[in-house]
Enzyme design. Sequence first.
Site, mmCIF file in Angstrom:
data_model
loop_
_atom_site.group_PDB
_atom_site.id
_atom_site.type_symbol
_atom_site.label_atom_id
_atom_site.label_comp_id
_atom_site.label_asym_id
_atom_site.label_seq_id
_atom_site.Cartn_x
_atom_site.Cartn_y
_atom_site.Cartn_z
ATOM 1 N N GLY A 240 -6.260 10.645 5.189
ATOM 2 C CA GLY A 240 -4.810 10.634 5.375
ATOM 3 C C GLY A 240 -4.210 11.737 6.214
ATOM 4 O O GLY A 240 -3.045 11.643 6.616
ATOM 5 N N GLU A 275 -12.483 11.034 2.672
ATOM 6 C CA GLU A 275 -12.625 9.898 3.585
ATOM 7 C C GLU A 275 -11.731 10.092 4.815
ATOM 8 O O GLU A 275 -10.823 9.300 5.069
ATOM 9 C CB GLU A 275 -12.211 8.605 2.876
ATOM 10 N N GLY A 277 -10.387 9.916 8.553
ATOM 11 C CA GLY A 277 -10.593 9.011 9.683
ATOM 12 C C GLY A 277 -9.923 9.576 10.925
ATOM 13 O O GLY A 277 -10.537 10.222 11.781
ATOM 14 N N ARG A 278 -8.594 9.384 10.959
ATOM 15 C CA ARG A 278 -7.801 9.757 12.134
ATOM 16 C C ARG A 278 -8.016 11.200 12.577
ATOM 17 O O ARG A 278 -8.130 11.490 13.767
ATOM 18 C CB ARG A 278 -6.321 9.556 11.757
ATOM 19 N N ARG A 314 -1.087 0.198 18.425
ATOM 20 C CA ARG A 314 -0.281 1.072 17.564
ATOM 21 C C ARG A 314 1.200 1.136 17.942
ATOM 22 O O ARG A 314 2.044 1.074 17.049
ATOM 23 C CB ARG A 314 -0.894 2.483 17.507
ATOM 24 N N TYR A 318 3.335 -0.059 14.906
ATOM 25 C CA TYR A 318 3.940 1.004 14.088
ATOM 26 C C TYR A 318 5.005 1.802 14.839
ATOM 27 O O TYR A 318 5.351 2.894 14.405
ATOM 28 C CB TYR A 318 2.869 2.032 13.661
ATOM 29 N N CYS A 343 2.716 -10.963 27.573
ATOM 30 C CA CYS A 343 4.020 -11.641 27.535
ATOM 31 C C CYS A 343 4.716 -11.493 26.192
ATOM 32 O O CYS A 343 4.857 -12.459 25.432
ATOM 33 C CB CYS A 343 3.832 -13.108 27.899
HETATM 34 N N1 PLP Z 1 -9.690 5.827 2.928
HETATM 35 C C1 PLP Z 1 -9.000 4.702 2.697
HETATM 36 C C2 PLP Z 1 -9.204 3.985 1.407
HETATM 37 C C3 PLP Z 1 -8.094 4.212 3.647
HETATM 38 O O1 PLP Z 1 -7.404 3.090 3.410
HETATM 39 C C4 PLP Z 1 -7.932 4.924 4.868
HETATM 40 C C5 PLP Z 1 -6.978 4.473 5.895
HETATM 41 O O2 PLP Z 1 -6.006 3.847 5.676
HETATM 42 C C6 PLP Z 1 -8.688 6.070 5.077
HETATM 43 C C7 PLP Z 1 -9.556 6.506 4.089
HETATM 44 C C8 PLP Z 1 -8.587 6.871 6.339
HETATM 45 O O3 PLP Z 1 -7.326 7.378 6.519
HETATM 46 P P1 PLP Z 1 -7.022 8.370 7.724
HETATM 47 O O4 PLP Z 1 -7.511 7.714 8.964
HETATM 48 O O5 PLP Z 1 -5.559 8.525 7.709
HETATM 49 O O6 PLP Z 1 -7.728 9.649 7.425
#
Ligand code: PLP
Length: 420
Positions: A240, A275, A277-278, A314, A318, A343
């Site tokens: 997150g 976890e 990601g971004r 994106r 969003y 289009c």
């Molecule tokens: N874990 C879960 C369960 C998620 O749904 C998400 C993304 O929505 C992530 C991890 C990764 O989130 P982020 O890319 O914001 O770190």
Amino acid sequence: MDHFLYKNGILHAEDVPLPLIAEQVGTPVYIYSRATLERHAQVFQDALAALPKKHIAFAIKANPNIAVLKVLAKQGFGADVVSGGEVARAVAAGMKPEDIVFSGVGKTRGEMEYALSVGVGQFNLELEEEGFALAEIAVSMGKTANATLRVNPDVDAGTHAKISTGKKENKFGVAIDEANGIFDRLGGTAGIALRGLSCHIGSQLFDLGPMEAAYGRVGAKVAELRGAGHVIDRVDLGGGLGVPYERDKVPPSPAVYGKMVERATRGWDVTLMFEPGRVIVGNAGVLLTKVIWVKPGAVRPYIIVDAAMNDLARPAMYDAWHDFEAVQPTGERMVANIAGPVCESGDTFAMGRDIDRVASGDLGIFRTAGAYGATMASTYNSRALVPEVMVDGDKFAVVAERIAPETIIAAEHVPDFLND
Ligand code: PLP
């Protein structure tokens, strides 16, 4: 910090000038920097160094390219996956099955069976029934599935509604108050070892307050469950953390996040799981595009680029911001709208933006496109599926090919009954 910098007036990815990639691979194209990926992985690990027991699983949904996963696997990252396809990708990239965490609100029985067969390390359950189904499948395979229960702490993460996951009306997790009953009923069931809790309240978070509040609720629940006799040895805190899509809007650093986690989880005595990601891949990628036309608009010019909403969804999904820069800026500026060829009026990357002056034929980039970029691409308007390139020092390689419309058409079939 990233490795997309100007050298002699030309934007480079590490030591590779972007015009070279445009010439050899064409545009639009995603470009990832290996050095940036490695740096981000290191910074995140350093931020959590003080935590005694931890596990970091990269959220593959942010960027599932196998080469990207390979870089992160070499850094010791596991994977957070949400589908059987993502399990397969993690394994193909060399991630250890026991380091894979299977999240996701709608795992099918087939996906659970497949994940168990490859030895996935943990399932984050989204509902009680899923837990009993997983247990039944595991027993039939002579296995025991490690699991956590995803709780919904009902906090407002303060992010875009479409990437907010921790409010009670969202589809994710079970209400935190229901956890006790589920542990009582599911704990001790053959085939499943329910070992803790998981929670993820949303993405692109700039305020650590809601996260800390959520972790506080999770910590209180851990104590309650232990009080009721359940053994809790792991808690998955999700991902997150936000990234700076706009240069002057800076999110909390991983280091500040790490300090908050230390404070919020003191005394829990569990393996903490993450976890991200971004924050790992966002700034490690750009989308390189070419200006097709500069179209005089009624109010201001439209820069029509060859990237579109099907390549980078994106902004349309969003209302997201991506900085746009010329690859060879002249120093002159202009105020313009930037749009793609699809289009749809929604195929617009920016309105009234102060940008480098560009003319048709010029190259430009959308920055911070490494997360939720190529992975959300489609072939809408029968456009090619966008390719991906990875740069490593002065080398680069295509790590996902452009899939031409002809290839996509070849996979479609006209049934006999239309041929009469
Ligand atoms: N874990 C879960 C369960 C998620 O749904 C998400 C993304 O929505 C992530 C991890 C990764 O989130 P982020 O890319 O914001 O770190």
